[in-house]
Scaffold this active site. Structure first.
Site, mmCIF file in Angstrom:
data_model
loop_
_atom_site.group_PDB
_atom_site.id
_atom_site.type_symbol
_atom_site.label_atom_id
_atom_site.label_comp_id
_atom_site.label_asym_id
_atom_site.label_seq_id
_atom_site.Cartn_x
_atom_site.Cartn_y
_atom_site.Cartn_z
ATOM 1 N N ASP A 69 1.243 -1.334 -0.441
ATOM 2 C CA ASP A 69 -0.017 0.322 0.002
ATOM 3 C C ASP A 69 0.606 1.539 -0.031
ATOM 4 O OD1 ASP A 69 -2.073 1.554 2.155
ATOM 5 O OD2 ASP A 69 -1.589 1.971 0.246
ATOM 6 N N ASP A 253 -8.853 -17.016 -15.767
ATOM 7 C CA ASP A 253 -9.539 -16.985 -14.804
ATOM 8 C C ASP A 253 -11.114 -18.632 -15.430
ATOM 9 O OD1 ASP A 253 -10.905 -16.965 -12.235
ATOM 10 O OD2 ASP A 253 -12.458 -16.418 -13.388
ATOM 11 N N GLU A 315 -6.795 -21.137 -15.377
ATOM 12 C CA GLU A 315 -7.142 -22.202 -14.292
ATOM 13 C C GLU A 315 -7.994 -23.863 -14.836
ATOM 14 O OE1 GLU A 315 -10.011 -20.357 -12.172
ATOM 15 O OE2 GLU A 315 -9.238 -20.816 -10.528
HETATM 16 O O1 TEU Z 1 -11.731 -19.965 -9.685
HETATM 17 C C1 TEU Z 1 -12.939 -20.822 -9.942
HETATM 18 C C2 TEU Z 1 -12.598 -21.973 -9.034
HETATM 19 O O2 TEU Z 1 -12.351 -23.324 -9.590
HETATM 20 C C3 TEU Z 1 -13.269 -21.511 -8.193
HETATM 21 O O3 TEU Z 1 -14.221 -22.198 -7.632
HETATM 22 C C4 TEU Z 1 -12.200 -21.962 -6.744
HETATM 23 O O4 TEU Z 1 -12.707 -23.055 -6.174
HETATM 24 C C5 TEU Z 1 -13.399 -21.270 -5.180
HETATM 25 O O5 TEU Z 1 -12.409 -20.200 -5.403
HETATM 26 C C6 TEU Z 1 -13.872 -21.980 -4.098
HETATM 27 O O6 TEU Z 1 -13.181 -22.156 -3.974
HETATM 28 C C7 TEU Z 1 -11.257 -18.343 -9.513
HETATM 29 C C8 TEU Z 1 -10.451 -17.450 -8.973
HETATM 30 O O7 TEU Z 1 -9.313 -17.992 -8.589
HETATM 31 C C9 TEU Z 1 -11.977 -17.035 -8.083
HETATM 32 O O8 TEU Z 1 -10.955 -16.389 -6.805
HETATM 33 C C10 TEU Z 1 -13.175 -16.729 -8.095
HETATM 34 O O9 TEU Z 1 -14.146 -15.714 -7.004
HETATM 35 C C11 TEU Z 1 -13.981 -17.298 -9.319
HETATM 36 O O10 TEU Z 1 -12.928 -17.828 -9.848
HETATM 37 C C12 TEU Z 1 -14.773 -16.738 -10.362
HETATM 38 O O11 TEU Z 1 -14.185 -15.243 -10.297
#
Ligand code: TEU
Length: 595
Positions: A69, A253, A315
């Site tokens: 920050d 994502d 991901e």
């Molecule tokens: O996460 C995708 C995903 O696999 C989620 O279902 C994850 O397992 C979830 O965070 C449960 O703990 C991605 C991002 O990494 C996550 O931070 C986001 O919340 C999500 O997509 C939606 O954009």
């Protein structure tokens, strides 16, 4: 376990002669993966073309809200990241993956985007981003942006227009459907039984247009309709916008969830209930549909049209390695680095389990380049997961040795290099991550792994002069950059030495992976073997001293001693007799072996 194990499909996998990776929706395919036996092991140094930079890079994930920050707002910002580039350079980082820092209502802390071509004012400006890219480039560090393609925020202008009426030009940019009536109720029901991974129905009713819209995640994250070509082009233009500004690639994502079965068929219900009290469900009709590969190929053509080997980090999750490997693409023309959560989800110190997982990746018929990680912003920090409460520091170094000596690209999560631990909310009132409010107490949310980076032992761990948006972890007095920089035996200095050894050692960058002592239930050991020399890695994953003996003649190596490059225990010595090695509990040894 926080990661959602998303439903799977099977896919036929090609090897050298590239049989299409015929990933099909589970509904259409019952075939077993056709994995050919033979595989060409691309031994890096025999290739004429230089390896792409991302094969040997150390990638570092930054959660911008929690890293640094520079404006004393209590939240991190881009200027904060820029101010820490020398720290990251000194650590040995080659690329930074920044989780979303675009304008957002912050329901999902940036993963609900309301403007894809700007920077959230709380994090800074586009000028700050340009400065970060320029300053990072001076230090040979690339910036990887987080591309959230599956959904926008419900406050994005696209959705505001789409929601405004039944027949506007953007209605089809999202998934809108009439509800169902049932004999037992006059109340309109959602179009099908799909559930959000964040709890409850994946459909939200809009009383104005009297239709439901689909959201795989929060209701504030409406899914885009990727069957609409105009949507695709709009998102590819977003990618071009950031590539034009110097992004070296994207972390994609939730990339497998782009498409839904056009008939919106119900998903199979599984036994039991999840943390939200909903019936468990297999996401077979709204995850991993085959059309995602069309989009990945189109997006890859966009990134490949830019110089500098721009990278796609996916991901992807998946049921198994065969399925995950589909994301490389049948002609290696999709994702270069599909994130391997199977490795991260081995939640115990087990030489056999890690040996098996690494072996699968190293003999992966898809011949893709592995990517390894232990922690990220969605799951408990691995300092906690593998720690036993007594030997956590040595175990953290042990796991760092594994992560940074494997054949593949490692992704570090900010703070793991100083041994940061979780600081989970103690009550539902403290929770900021909505899934923690929906699922409390079984699902406490992800705040715990997103706490401010610990820079010093001063107030707020030196992160900010005002109260940070999340409380720092109690460990900050001892586990922080300033204290650890001065301690030669700190986790931070171990990571620095390890990354330096990796960077300077041809075998660790290019060598093949050769498993050793494969029946040893305590010690995970392997060679990284190249024509320029070899490195042996021995990792005692048990809590007791273990004697090991290595016979490397069978591996074509005559050396009986190893020149120690690094160890995580005292008095390692400069040379070790490989026929008689004693590793202390959780001991890690890295050494050069002469031919
Ligand atoms: O996460 C995708 C995903 O696999 C989620 O279902 C994850 O397992 C979830 O965070 C449960 O703990 C991605 C991002 O990494 C996550 O931070 C986001 O919340 C999500 O997509 C939606 O954009």
């Amino acid at each position: 376990m926080k990661r959602i194990v998303l439903a799977a499909i099977v896919c036929a996998l090609a090897v050298v002669s590239v049989i299409p990776c015929k990933a099909e929706s589970l509904a259409a395919s019952r075939m077993k993966p056709q994995v050919k036996v033979s595989r060409v092991h691309q031994v890096q140094e025999e290739k004429t073309k230089p390896d792409p930079w991302w094969q040997h890079a150390v990638i570092y994930e930054i959660y911008p809200r929690s890293f640094a920050d520079a404006k004393n707002t209590g939240m991190g910002n881009l200027k904060g990241i820029t101010s820490k580039l020398d720290y990251l350079k000194d650590l040995g980082v080659d690329a930074i993956w920044i989780t979303p820092c675009y304008p957002s209502p912050q329901v999902d802390f940036g993963y609900d985007i309301s403007d894809y071509q700007n920077i959230a004012p709380e994090y800074g400006t586009l000028a700050d981003f340009d400065e970060l890219v320029a300053e990072a480039k001076k230090r040979k560090i690339g910036i990887i942006m987080d591309l959230v393609m599956n959904h926008t925020s419900d406050k994005h202008p696209w959705f505001v227009v789409s929601k405004s009426s039944l027949n506007n030009p953007k209605r089809d940019w999202y998934i809108w459907r009439d509800g169902k009536t049932t004999t037992s109720s006059t109340k309109l029901q959602p179009p099908n039984n799909w559930q959000s991974v964040f709890g409850h129905s994946a459909w939200k009713y809009d009383p104005d247009t009297k239709q439901f819209y689909y959201h795989f995640f929060y209701p504030e994250q409406p899914d885009l309709n990727w069957r609409n070509k105009v949507v695709r082009e709009a998102m590819y233009n977003v990618a071009r916008f950031w590539l034009d500004r110097g992004a070296v690639g994207f972390r994609l994502d939730a990339i497998t969830t782009l498409f839904e079965d056009p008939k919106l068929k119900d998903n199979p219900v599984l036994p039991g209930k999840n943390a939200y009290g909903d019936p468990n469900m297999q996401h077979k009709n709204n995850d991993r549909l085959v059309e995602v590969h069309d989009v990945l190929r189109e997006l890859r053509r966009v990134t490949d049209s830019y110089p500098g080997e721009r990278v796609l980090v996916g991901e992807c999750a998946g049921k198994d390695i065969v399925e995950l490997s589909c994301m490389y693409g049948k002609n290696a023309d999709e994702v270069q680095l599909p994130m391997n959560f199977f490795f991260a989800d081995i939640n115990k110190l087990s030489a056999p389990l890690f040996r098996k997982e690494i072996g699968r990746w190293d003999t992966n018929p898809a011949c893709g380049w592995p990517v390894y990680l232990f922690s990220n912003h969605d799951q408990v920090r691995h300092y906690i997961r593998y720690g036993n409460g007594k030997d956590n520091d040595r175990i953290a170094k042990l796991m760092a040795t594994l992560l940074l000596t494997l054949r593949g690209t490692p992704i570090l999560y900010y703070g793991e290099e100083i041994g940061m631990e979780n600081n989970d909310p103690k009550s539902i009132e403290e929770v900021q991550d909505p899934i923690g409010k929906i699922g409390w107490p079984k699902e406490k949310g992800r705040d715990g792994e997103r706490t401010p980076m610990q820079w010093t032992a001063d107030a707020n761990a030196g992160f900010s002069e005002v109260k940070p948006w999340l409380p720092v972890a109690a460990s900050y007095k001892q586990y922080n950059v300033a204290v650890e920089e001065k301690d030669p035996s700190s986790i931070l200095n171990y990571y620095k030495q390890l990354i330096k050894v990796r960077r300077e050692n041809h075998a660790l960058l290019h060598g093949e992976y050769v498993a050793l002592n494969e029946t040893d239930s305590n010690v995970l050991s392997y060679l990284r073997k190249s024509k320029n020399g070899s490195v042996i890695v021995a990792l005692n994953m048990s809590g007791k001293p273990v004697k090991v003996r290595f016979d490397l003649k069978a591996r074509g190596l005559s050396g009986r001693h190893t020149k120690v490059l690094l160890g995580n225990y005292p008095n390692v010595g400069e040379s070790v007799d490989l026929t008689n090695v004693t590793l202390p509990p959780y001991g890690a040894l890295v050494g050069e072996v002469k031919m």
